[in-house]
Design a protein around this motif. Structure first.
Motif, short mmCIF file in Angstrom:
data_model
loop_
_atom_site.label_atom_id
_atom_site.label_comp_id
_atom_site.label_asym_id
_atom_site.label_seq_id
_atom_site.Cartn_x
_atom_site.Cartn_y
_atom_site.Cartn_z
N GLY A 28 0.92 -1.17 -0.12
CA GLY A 28 -0.11 -0.06 0.04
C GLY A 28 0.78 1.27 0.06
N ASP A 29 2.02 1.30 0.20
CA ASP A 29 2.75 2.48 0.40
C ASP A 29 2.78 3.07 -1.44
N ARG A 30 2.84 4.20 -1.34
CA ARG A 30 2.87 5.25 -2.44
C ARG A 30 4.17 6.04 -2.37
N LEU A 31 5.23 5.54 -3.09
CA LEU A 31 6.53 6.16 -2.62
C LEU A 31 6.97 7.12 -4.08
N ALA A 32 7.04 8.31 -3.99
CA ALA A 32 7.71 9.07 -5.09
C ALA A 32 9.31 9.11 -5.05
N ILE A 33 9.86 9.21 -6.20
CA ILE A 33 11.19 9.40 -6.21
C ILE A 33 11.65 10.71 -6.66
N VAL A 34 12.46 11.52 -6.22
CA VAL A 34 12.66 12.86 -6.72
C VAL A 34 14.18 13.06 -6.84
N ALA A 35 14.70 13.51 -7.93
CA ALA A 35 16.08 13.88 -8.11
C ALA A 35 16.58 14.57 -9.23
N PRO A 36 17.54 15.41 -9.42
CA PRO A 36 17.78 15.85 -10.67
C PRO A 36 18.08 14.77 -11.84
N ASN A 37 18.02 15.39 -13.03
CA ASN A 37 18.37 14.20 -14.02
C ASN A 37 19.61 13.74 -13.80
N GLY A 38 19.92 12.54 -14.05
CA GLY A 38 21.26 11.78 -14.12
C GLY A 38 21.70 11.40 -12.60
N ARG A 39 20.92 11.14 -11.60
CA ARG A 39 21.19 11.02 -10.36
C ARG A 39 20.57 9.57 -10.02
N GLY A 40 20.16 8.77 -10.93
CA GLY A 40 19.87 7.55 -10.26
C GLY A 40 18.63 6.79 -10.34
N LYS A 41 17.49 7.78 -10.57
CA LYS A 41 16.19 7.57 -10.34
C LYS A 41 15.74 6.27 -11.08
N SER A 42 16.03 6.48 -12.41
CA SER A 42 15.70 5.22 -13.23
C SER A 42 16.44 4.02 -12.85
N ARG A 167 -6.06 -1.20 -2.09
CA ARG A 167 -5.30 -0.78 -1.13
C ARG A 167 -3.81 -1.21 -0.84
N ALA A 168 -3.70 -2.60 -0.97
CA ALA A 168 -2.57 -3.36 -0.74
C ALA A 168 -1.34 -3.03 -1.83
N THR A 169 -1.86 -2.65 -3.07
CA THR A 169 -0.95 -2.29 -4.24
C THR A 169 -0.06 -1.34 -3.81
N ALA A 170 1.23 -1.64 -3.77
CA ALA A 170 2.24 -0.37 -3.59
C ALA A 170 2.84 0.08 -4.89
N LEU A 171 3.11 1.30 -4.82
CA LEU A 171 3.67 2.01 -5.98
C LEU A 171 5.16 2.77 -5.76
N ILE A 172 5.93 2.90 -6.60
CA ILE A 172 7.16 3.61 -6.64
C ILE A 172 7.16 4.40 -8.02
N ILE A 173 7.02 5.72 -7.87
CA ILE A 173 7.05 6.61 -8.98
C ILE A 173 8.12 7.53 -9.10
N VAL A 174 8.75 7.63 -10.53
CA VAL A 174 9.69 8.33 -10.61
C VAL A 174 9.06 9.63 -11.67
N SER A 175 9.05 10.64 -11.23
CA SER A 175 8.46 11.94 -11.92
C SER A 175 9.07 13.32 -11.76
N HIS A 176 8.92 14.03 -12.84
CA HIS A 176 9.37 15.33 -12.56
C HIS A 176 8.23 16.27 -12.21
N ASP A 177 6.76 15.82 -12.29
CA ASP A 177 5.71 16.35 -12.32
C ASP A 177 5.38 16.48 -10.58
N ARG A 178 5.89 17.22 -10.34
CA ARG A 178 5.61 17.41 -8.68
C ARG A 178 4.29 17.33 -8.26
N ALA A 179 3.45 18.28 -9.02
CA ALA A 179 1.90 18.14 -8.72
C ALA A 179 1.39 16.76 -8.61
N PHE A 180 1.46 16.20 -9.73
CA PHE A 180 0.92 14.83 -9.83
C PHE A 180 1.58 13.83 -8.69
#
Length: 191
Positions: A28-42, A167-180
């Motif tokens: 159920g965790d919904r985790l955003a990963i934020v970093a500048p380009n080239g910092r290892g998100k993907s 509810r139990a489905t977890a997400l890890i999302i990389v995006s530059h769209d901070r509002a999303f």
């Protein structure tokens, strides 16, 4: 019980992308990963998916964990396939009902379902690839820039789709769209 745990994880590519990263992800965790380009998100998503190796540390996954990955680019070999077949090719050949439900949930029009993936706009390709992930019934969905190529109405659709996930489905999302990310995630990891 946690879905996965990273302990002292790191990958250097010239410079350390993310040294000594500790992370636990629960159902159920919904985790955003934020970093500048080239910092290892993907790269981090690839390591979690098992398609890249950590240089240091370890990843422990729950036994039987099913992970679905929405990559930034369309997987090779999908462009000549009709959209419906590209989704079905995720391993649910005998379960067309799963394909139809996933396509309906993402509001992909009937008229597009028999068109070649390569002939579709980037936005429709993106939603078809998400349907391809969803039909596998994952416990964890990894999304790399899911809003790329989507117009505002499709981003809203994606937000509603995520809100309707079990509810139990977890997400890890990389995006530059901070509002999303603010709308769909419950916590943020800054690399």
């Amino acid at each position: 019980m946690s879905l996965l745990t990273l302990k002292d994880a790191g990958i250097p590519l010239g410079a350390p992308l993310f040294p000594q990263l500790d992370l636990t992800l629960d159902p159920g965790d919904r985790l955003a990963i934020v970093a500048p380009n080239g910092r290892g998100k993907s790269t981090l998503l690839q390591a979690i998916a098992g398609s890249a190796d950590l240089t240091t540390g370890e990843i422990t996954r729950r036994r039987g964990l099913v992970t679905g990955t929405l990559t930034q680019d369309m997987p090779q070999g999908l462009a000549p396939l009709p959209l419906r077949d590209a989704v079905r090719a995720a391993g649910v050949e005998d379960e067309d009902w799963r394909v139809d439900i996933a396509l309906d949930d993402l509001e992909i029009p009937q008229a597009l379902r028999d068109r070649r993936m390569g002939d579709l706009s980037g936005g429709w390709q993106r939603l078809a690839m998400l349907a391809r992930v969803w039909v596998t019934d994952p416990d964890l969905i990894l999304m790399d820039e899911p809003t790329n190529h989507l117009d505002l109405s499709r981003i809203g659709l994606l937000q509603r789709w995520i809100a309707a996930l079990p509810r139990a489905t977890a997400l890890i999302i990389v995006s530059h769209d901070r509002a999303f990310l603010d709308d769909v995630c419950t916590r943020t990891l800054f690399l």
